[in-house]
Structures are given as C-alpha cells and as structure tokens.
Design an enzyme around this catalytic site. Structure first.
Site, short mmCIF file in Angstrom:
data_model
loop_
_atom_site.label_atom_id
_atom_site.label_comp_id
_atom_site.label_asym_id
_atom_site.label_seq_id
_atom_site.Cartn_x
_atom_site.Cartn_y
_atom_site.Cartn_z
N LYS A 126 0.88 -1.19 0.00
CA LYS A 126 0.00 0.00 0.00
C LYS A 126 0.90 1.22 0.00
O LYS A 126 2.04 1.16 0.48
CB LYS A 126 -0.86 0.02 1.27
CG LYS A 126 -2.10 0.87 1.15
CD LYS A 126 -3.24 0.09 0.54
CE LYS A 126 -4.47 0.92 0.28
NZ LYS A 126 -5.61 0.07 -0.11
N ASP A 166 -7.04 4.15 -4.46
CA ASP A 166 -7.71 4.02 -3.16
C ASP A 166 -8.31 5.41 -2.90
O ASP A 166 -8.56 6.16 -3.87
CB ASP A 166 -6.70 3.61 -2.05
CG ASP A 166 -7.38 3.17 -0.75
OD1 ASP A 166 -7.89 2.03 -0.69
OD2 ASP A 166 -7.45 3.96 0.21
N SER A 385 -8.19 -6.09 -10.31
CA SER A 385 -6.84 -5.59 -10.60
C SER A 385 -5.93 -6.75 -11.03
O SER A 385 -5.14 -6.63 -11.96
CB SER A 385 -6.23 -4.91 -9.37
OG SER A 385 -6.69 -3.60 -9.23
P1 NDP Z 1 -12.96 7.70 -2.90
O1 NDP Z 1 -11.87 8.68 -2.71
O2 NDP Z 1 -13.52 7.48 -4.25
O3 NDP Z 1 -14.17 8.03 -1.93
C1 NDP Z 1 -13.99 8.11 -0.57
C2 NDP Z 1 -15.30 8.51 0.08
O4 NDP Z 1 -15.19 8.36 1.50
C3 NDP Z 1 -15.66 9.96 -0.16
O5 NDP Z 1 -17.05 10.11 -0.16
C4 NDP Z 1 -15.02 10.65 1.03
O6 NDP Z 1 -15.58 11.90 1.37
C5 NDP Z 1 -15.30 9.65 2.13
N1 NDP Z 1 -14.27 9.77 3.16
C6 NDP Z 1 -12.93 9.70 3.01
N2 NDP Z 1 -12.30 9.91 4.16
C7 NDP Z 1 -13.26 10.14 5.06
C8 NDP Z 1 -13.26 10.43 6.44
N3 NDP Z 1 -12.11 10.53 7.12
N4 NDP Z 1 -14.46 10.58 7.06
C9 NDP Z 1 -15.63 10.49 6.37
N5 NDP Z 1 -15.69 10.22 5.06
C10 NDP Z 1 -14.54 10.05 4.41
O7 NDP Z 1 -12.38 6.33 -2.29
P2 NDP Z 1 -12.91 4.83 -2.50
O8 NDP Z 1 -14.37 4.82 -2.72
O9 NDP Z 1 -12.02 4.19 -3.49
O10 NDP Z 1 -12.55 4.19 -1.09
C11 NDP Z 1 -13.49 4.09 -0.02
C12 NDP Z 1 -13.05 2.99 0.94
O11 NDP Z 1 -13.00 1.74 0.23
C13 NDP Z 1 -11.67 3.17 1.55
O12 NDP Z 1 -11.68 2.63 2.86
C14 NDP Z 1 -10.79 2.31 0.66
O13 NDP Z 1 -9.61 1.89 1.33
C15 NDP Z 1 -11.72 1.14 0.40
N6 NDP Z 1 -11.43 0.32 -0.76
C16 NDP Z 1 -11.30 0.86 -2.00
C17 NDP Z 1 -11.06 0.06 -3.09
C18 NDP Z 1 -11.01 0.58 -4.48
O14 NDP Z 1 -10.88 -0.22 -5.40
N7 NDP Z 1 -11.11 1.87 -4.71
C19 NDP Z 1 -10.85 -1.40 -2.92
C20 NDP Z 1 -11.08 -1.88 -1.59
C21 NDP Z 1 -11.34 -1.04 -0.56
P3 NDP Z 1 -14.76 13.25 1.07
O15 NDP Z 1 -14.86 13.46 -0.40
O16 NDP Z 1 -15.44 14.30 1.88
O17 NDP Z 1 -13.35 13.02 1.53
O1 2IT Z 2 -7.89 -1.66 -0.69
C1 2IT Z 2 -7.83 -2.16 -1.83
O2 2IT Z 2 -7.97 -3.37 -2.02
C2 2IT Z 2 -7.62 -1.25 -2.97
N1 2IT Z 2 -7.56 -0.05 -2.76
C3 2IT Z 2 -7.46 -1.80 -4.36
C4 2IT Z 2 -6.06 -2.31 -4.57
C5 2IT Z 2 -5.74 -2.73 -5.97
O3 2IT Z 2 -4.55 -3.05 -6.17
O4 2IT Z 2 -6.60 -2.76 -6.85
#
Ligand code: NDP
Ligand code: 2IT
Length: 453
Positions: A126, A166, A385
C-alpha cells in the site's frame, strides 16, 4: 486469547509506537490466528506471524512540486512493501491528509490477507501521500502525480510492485501517474491497475469493489435462504466504492437510502434510483462537488452534517436491513454498531477497509448477524486488478461479461473459503475468523516453502 498472542500484540505496540490503526489491524488478525497457531506449532517456531507483521520494505520519500502560481509544496510519499510470498506487492495508493506510515501499514497488512483470499498470485502493499486533493485543479493534481512518480518509479515494476487507486486516487490520478512512469522508463507496461480502457485498463475495474461487496452480501444472505430484493440499505461514502455498491444494489432490487462524504450525509426515504445515482456520479466524479448538493436537486431528501467528534454517526441510526460502510476506517464505533442492530440491520458488508472498531465488531459477532469483514467483502477491487494484470500480460482484453462473471465467481469462492474455514476452526458463521485464517494459510505455507528470507 493465548499468552503468545497477548505478548505478540504488546510487542507490536512497543516497537511500532504512534500507529494505533496498525495495532488494531494486527490485534484483530492475531486473535483469529491463535486458533491456527495452537494447531500448527510449526508456524509458531518458524515465526511466520512475527515475519508477516514486519514490512519487507518501507519506502518514504519527499514529494516537492510547483503549482500553477509558482508556489512550491512539499508532501510526503510512501510505499509499504509488506509481503511478497505469493506474488508481486499489490495494493492501492491513498492521497488524503490523514495518511501517515501507521495508516498505510494497517492497509498494507490487511491487503496481504485480502489478496491471498482472491486466489490470485498477488502479495500485499500500500502507498500514498498526505496530499489533500480536495479543491485542487487538474493541473495541480497532474504536477503532484508527476512528482510522486518521479521517485516511486524506481521501486515498482510489473513483476515487483503494482500500485492502484484508493481514497483520493481514481482514474484521473492513475492516468497522470502512468504517463510519468512511461516517460521515465520508456516502457508501456502494466505497472498500475485501474488504467483507462483504451490504454490497458480492464472493463469492470471501476465497478469491481462495489459490485463485489454486494455479491458478498448476497452470498451471506443466501446462507439464510434470502436475497437482497426489497431490502433497505445504508451506504456510507459517495466515492468509487459507494457509487458502484449503490448501482449493484439498485440492479438487485434493493433500496439505498443514504450516501455521505466527510462533511455530512443524505437520507432519501424514497430510495436512490438510477437517475439520482447518475446525478451523484456526475456531482462527485466530474464536478467534484459535495453530497450536500443532492438535496438542492432532490428536496425530499434530508441532509445532515456529520460531527466527527460526536458520540455516534446519525447515518447508522436509521431503520434498515443492510449496511455497506464504504468511506473509511473506524467509521462505525461501538455505539454505531449498537444503533445498527437496534435499527434492524442484520447484514453488514464492508466496502471500506477496517470501517468497524474492535468493540463494534464484537457487537456484530455477539448478535450473530451476517458480518462480512473488509478483507473478504471488498476484495473484488483488487481481484479485478489481478485480472487486469493477467490481461496486460496476455496483451488481450476480456469482455465486460467475462470479467463480471470471473469477479462474481471469485466473490463466491471467497465467501465459501470464509464459511468453510470458520467451520473447520470451530467458529461457524464467524466470517472474521474465516477471512483471517483463510487468507493467512496460503501466505504462511508459501513462506514455509521459501525459507527464512
Ligand atoms: P474515494 O476517494 O472514491 O471516496 C472516498 C469517500 O469516503 C468519499 O465520499 C469521502 O468523502 C469519504 N471519506 C474519506 N475519508 C473520510 C473520512 N475521514 N471521514 C468520512 N468520510 C470520508 O475512495 P474509495 O471509494 O475508493 O474508497 C473508499 C473505501 O474503500 C476506503 O476505505 C478504501 O480503502 C476502500 N477500498 C477501495 C477500493 C477501491 O478499489 N477503490 C478497494 C477496496 C477497498 P470526502 O470526499 O469528503 O473526503
Ligand atoms: O484496498 C484495496 O484493495 C484497494 N484499494 C485496491 C487495490 C488494488 O490493487 O486494486
């Protein structure tokens, strides 16, 4: 819990000070693994767990960049290369002001087990930066990504370490990072995943985490002979994961009534339909606006600001059957968990990484609800991925249907691994133990085979 695990956790806290999220992630896994370590003393004497919690390598670097006004900014960049026993390091990059070494170590640690569960050959890693992307122009983001990759490029490679997105890193950022890598190396290669479709990306990768989390929930419900149809669902976040969780839930006939960002949440009692979701996607992905604007367009919905220091988050205090936390770590505390149960929730599928605190998890387990922990429920993103990496190696692309079918099959397999493993270790229905032990065994056996390295 065994004395061995107690001592191990105490040692992790002493040797990794100021990293509470890392302590939390290790404690949860170590508690599950005490069941395995009792049965398999060979893992204990080979110090497998002690080795897994120590990153193979941590890269920390300065990211100096110049904005369009000529002002110089200095951010901190990281890549945690956690474990490569079963494949190249693989995991996302997070750009958020809260990013520090401890947060990325917890995420990299979780990733090792998650990637193992996918059945694909990927190690865990990460990375990211403390950059705050909010409100920054495309040009600023491009300059930052170029500066970040100017150091990261020497540490990664298609057979070494393959980053992805992420929080704060989506298609735009992956594009800028890829462009800079290609320029520096003079090589067009599958160095990142989440790429654009016409330059090596995979169909379904943007959808994969959200769709996967819903597929996992559907599998959990099937163990009780139920489906998602007609269920009321609470979704947090409004980014990549939340959007595609909502899309798949709508497709399966469920009703999503909430979405949020870090400022507040919307409650739409009538349900977020396809048209409303399209509005959210445009608002978030194109206009880069705030979820509050939803109620200007749909005045029947209610917006409530979220105070992060409050005792509980009102989003989790609505009546529903299912919850899909899809924003960030520790967004469900013990009070929120109790509110969810009191409101009728009996399915929790974690799209985010470690969104529930340890005492919150205890509430879910005590109430015997269908609780899918992040490292199982959100593994669909990294799984696709992995499929993107395979397609890049073959210089070939699978169709949308092919990738979605593979994703669905992988989520079913992960669910089965969790259920079978939990049964085998005497804790039926405990997906936490199922995921932690199921993910651990493959990595542990690979480490045993490869000697002390
Ligand atoms: P994005 O940046 O697309 O969206 C994040 C969302 O979460 C936004 O709405 C953001 O609001 C909100 N957020 C972020 N930080 C905070 C906080 N501290 N408190 C409240 N709300 C918050 O990210 P993703 O959708 O990609 O990721 C969301 C979650 O999913 C994370 O935990 C990530 O690690 C996990 N994840 C993502 C994957 C992926 O493929 N993208 C894979 C597996 C897990 P704001 O805009 O106000 O910051
Ligand atoms: O938390 C996660 O699994 C991710 N942000 C996606 C990682 C990836 O390599 O696609």
């Amino acid at each position: 819990m065994s004395q061995y695990v107690d001592d191990l956790i105490a040692d992790v806290k002493a040797t990794n000070p100021s990293e509470p999220e890392f302590h939390q992630a290790v404690s949860e896994v170590a508690q599950s693994l005490s069941l395995v370590l009792d049965r398999h003393p060979e893992y204990r004497s080979a110090k497998i767990l002690e080795r897994i919690i120590e990153p193979e390598r941590i890269i920390s670097f300065r990211v100096p960049w110049v904005d369009e006004q000529g002002e110089i900014h200095i951010n901190r960049g990281y890549r945690i290369e956690m474990n490569s026993a079963i494949g190249p390091y693989k995991g996302g990059l997070r750009f958020h002001p809260s990013v520090n070494q401890g947060i990325l170590k917890f995420l990299a640690f979780e990733q090792v087990f998650k990637n193992s569960l996918t059945t694909l050959p990927m190690g865990g890693g990460k990375g990211g930066s403390d950059l705050d992307p909010k409100g920054k122009s495309d040009l600023k983001i491009m300059r930052f990504c170029q500066a970040f990759m100017s150091e990261l490029f020497r540490h990664i490679g298609p057979n070494t370490d393959v980053p992805a997105g992420d929080i704060g890193v989506g298609g735009r950022e992956i594009g800028y990072l890829f462009g800079q890598y290609k320029k520096l190396r003079n090589e067009f290669t599958g160095i990142l995943t989440g790429k654009g479709l016409n330059w090596g990306g995979s169909l379904i990768r943007p959808e994969a985490t959200g769709y996967g989390s819903v597929y996992f929930a559907a599998e959990m419900l099937q163990t009780r002979g139920e489906t998602l149809e007609g269920k009321t669902c609470l979704v947090s976040g409004s980014g990549n994961v939340a959007q595609y969780t909502t899309e798949k839930l709508i497709q399966l006939g469920a009703k999503v009534v909430t979405l949020s960002d870090s400022s507040g949440y919307i409650y739409d009692e009538a349900g977020i339909d396809t048209e409303k979701l399209e509005f959210v996607m445009n608002l978030k992905n194109v206009k880069r606006g705030r979820i509050k604007e939803y109620v200007e367009k749909y005045p029947d919905a209610v917006y409530t600001a979220i105070d992060p220091t409050a005792e509980f988050n009102p989003l989790w205090n609505h009546k529903a059957e299912c919850a899909f936390p899809s924003a960030t770590q520790n967004e469900i505390n013990v009070k929120d968990a109790q509110n969810l149960i009191n409101g009728g929730v009996y399915v929790v599928s974690e799209g985010a990484n470690m969104p529930t605190t340890m005492d919150g998890i205890d509430i879910f387990l005590e109430n015997k609800i269908l609780y899918g922990p992040g490292k199982a429920a959100n593994a669909g993103g990294v799984a696709v991925s992995g499929l993107e990496m395979s397609q890049n190696s073959m210089r070939y692309s699978w169709s949308r249907e092919e990738v979605d079918t593979k994703l669905h099959g992988i989520m079913k397999d992960i669910h089965k691994t969790c259920v079978d493993t939990a049964d085998r270790f005497g804790t039926p229905g405990n997906y936490v133990n199922g995921a932690n032990i199921g993910g651990f065994l493959k990595v542990a056996d690979a480490m045993m085979d490869q000697g002390v390295v």
